[in-house]
Write a protein that holds these residues in place. Sequence first.
Motif, PDB file in Angstrom:
ATOM      1  N   GLU A 400       8.252  59.485  10.485  1.00 36.35           N
ATOM      2  CA  GLU A 400       9.214  59.859   9.444  1.00 36.35           C
ATOM      3  C   GLU A 400       8.863  61.226   8.870  1.00 36.35           C
ATOM      4  O   GLU A 400       7.692  61.596   8.782  1.00 36.35           O
ATOM      5  N   ALA A 438      19.781  66.582  10.862  1.00 38.32           N
ATOM      6  CA  ALA A 438      20.601  65.367  10.845  1.00 38.32           C
ATOM      7  C   ALA A 438      19.700  64.149  10.691  1.00 38.32           C
ATOM      8  O   ALA A 438      18.514  64.188  11.057  1.00 38.32           O
ATOM      9  N   LYS A 439      20.242  63.062  10.161  1.00 40.78           N
ATOM     10  CA  LYS A 439      19.449  61.869   9.879  1.00 40.78           C
ATOM     11  C   LYS A 439      18.672  61.350  11.084  1.00 40.78           C
ATOM     12  O   LYS A 439      17.502  60.974  10.945  1.00 40.78           O
ATOM     13  N   PRO A 440      19.243  61.312  12.304  1.00 40.15           N
ATOM     14  CA  PRO A 440      18.483  60.808  13.463  1.00 40.15           C
ATOM     15  C   PRO A 440      17.221  61.613  13.764  1.00 40.15           C
ATOM     16  O   PRO A 440      16.290  61.113  14.379  1.00 40.15           O
ATOM     17  N   HIS A 441      17.184  62.892  13.318  1.00 39.21           N
ATOM     18  CA  HIS A 441      16.035  63.744  13.604  1.00 39.21           C
ATOM     19  C   HIS A 441      14.924  63.617  12.560  1.00 39.21           C
ATOM     20  O   HIS A 441      13.877  64.243  12.704  1.00 39.21           O
ATOM     21  N   ASN A 444      11.023  59.193  14.132  1.00 42.28           N
ATOM     22  CA  ASN A 444      10.709  58.882  15.536  1.00 42.28           C
ATOM     23  C   ASN A 444      11.060  60.019  16.494  1.00 42.28           C
ATOM     24  O   ASN A 444      11.710  59.818  17.519  1.00 42.28           O
ATOM     25  N   GLN A 445      10.630  61.226  16.129  1.00 44.30           N
ATOM     26  CA  GLN A 445      10.812  62.392  16.986  1.00 44.30           C
ATOM     27  C   GLN A 445       9.460  63.091  17.138  1.00 44.30           C
ATOM     28  O   GLN A 445       8.424  62.582  16.697  1.00 44.30           O
ATOM     29  N   ALA A 469      13.717  66.522  20.352  1.00 48.19           N
ATOM     30  CA  ALA A 469      14.448  65.259  20.339  1.00 48.19           C
ATOM     31  C   ALA A 469      14.663  64.783  21.773  1.00 48.19           C
ATOM     32  O   ALA A 469      14.194  65.400  22.725  1.00 48.19           O
TER      33      ALA A 469
END
Length: 478
Positions: A400, A438-441, A444-445, A469
């Motif tokens: 995170e 963006a939220k997905p990044h 867990n990257q 990513a």
Amino acid sequence: MNHLTEAYVDSLALNSSAIKNGKDLVKKNSFPQLCQSEDGTIIFGECKGSGKDPYQCSVDVIKEGNPVFRCTCPSRQFPCKHNLGLMYAFTSGKTFTIAPIPQDIADKREKAEKREEKQKEATATDAPAPKRKPNKSALIKKITAQLEGISIAEKLILQLVTSGLGSLDKKALQTAEEQAKQLGNYFIPGIQSALREFILLFRSEQARENVYPVSIEQLTTLHTLLKKSKEYLTSRLENPDLPIDTATTLEEWIGHAWQIAELRELSRVRNDIELLQLSFRSYSNSARGEFIDEGYWAELPSSQIHITRTYRPFRAAKYIREEDSVFQVVHAKELAVYPGELNTRVRFEDATYREAGAEDFQNIQQFASKSYPDVIKQVKNLIKNPLSDKHPVVLLHYAEIKQTETCYILLDEQGKQLPLANISYLQESTTSLLSMLAKPHLANQVMLVMFEHNWANNRLEAQPLSIIAANEVIRLLY
């Protein structure tokens, strides 16, 4: 000619001015004749110049990744603006007439092919290439001069420290810089640059209380550099048959410019290596008197982080190609690896390019470090050596990205934290860009970071360079 794209042509240009000049020729319709060979391996044409007769220019791409440029203009830049304009005309969709290859170009190509064939015949043997025998008398003369220069540098540092850093006024610094300039006659450009960097630190506009902690670190580095250089060069002077040091970066610190031929002899060349650039920057170094283009690359599939550096002296910058960001996967036919530690410097010349795919990004993610305590321990052990890289670059997996009241932090899978900050070495802000992800990044990257020890608060900090990513690289520094 499928690989001849505008981005590829941009990468061939020496600098942004050359790109502009080449494109301007196309906009001005300066090419009354545009031709290509039937097999598509060469483009050629005429370009209007300042004289009565047009320039004859051609680009031969029979060897992918190693184009040959020819032009009748007097420019010392390769490729010249006429070659660039010719390629931009092709990439912009201008009509190229199919025509026989001019005889003079065909003759030159044939001669080049014969030379290459002879080189292949010369190397087509199981016997290793003979190593160059050093000229002992020249080596002894050079080392003697280097040791003399080191003695001068030692006296200069002693003089500066004895008089007190607080008493270094404008006149004293000017005198010290003039003395440092004399070291250019002693074959120790690396030591000279380190000394000039120390002097220029006190000539900066920073408040002295901010300069002192950094100056102490630089003095420690200078002391270690001079001591180790003196010991190493003395041993080589006593025994000229001792091999050059390839286990450390000492030779480069002294100022040795490694040649690819040397690295081949030392078995520091690898073949058919793929690299993906993750970050890039250009900056000037006043102590060296050079522009530096620096790229950070992940080797595929291991994801080991390498660095490329191109040095462009201020006085000759316009004749040396200015490197730029590269977004494709580079296939280096031959990768020269310099002596180094965590992030080894590499160099390649002949290369081909392909588009990066999901598998490439996933490979990078797979090999990223997941334990922050282990990484921090590794970095601290590295930077405590005065001659080690003080700004190592590492790939980190994060569970995170979290924003606190004072800064952004990375959390690993065990909940361990790593503070993110803009480090002084880069002199560019990237942490503020994290708010735009963006939220997905945000979870867990993988992040590429550069470390630095902050002397003001005595802690290790990391600055984000890019996010890797599943299907892309998000560059924060480029």
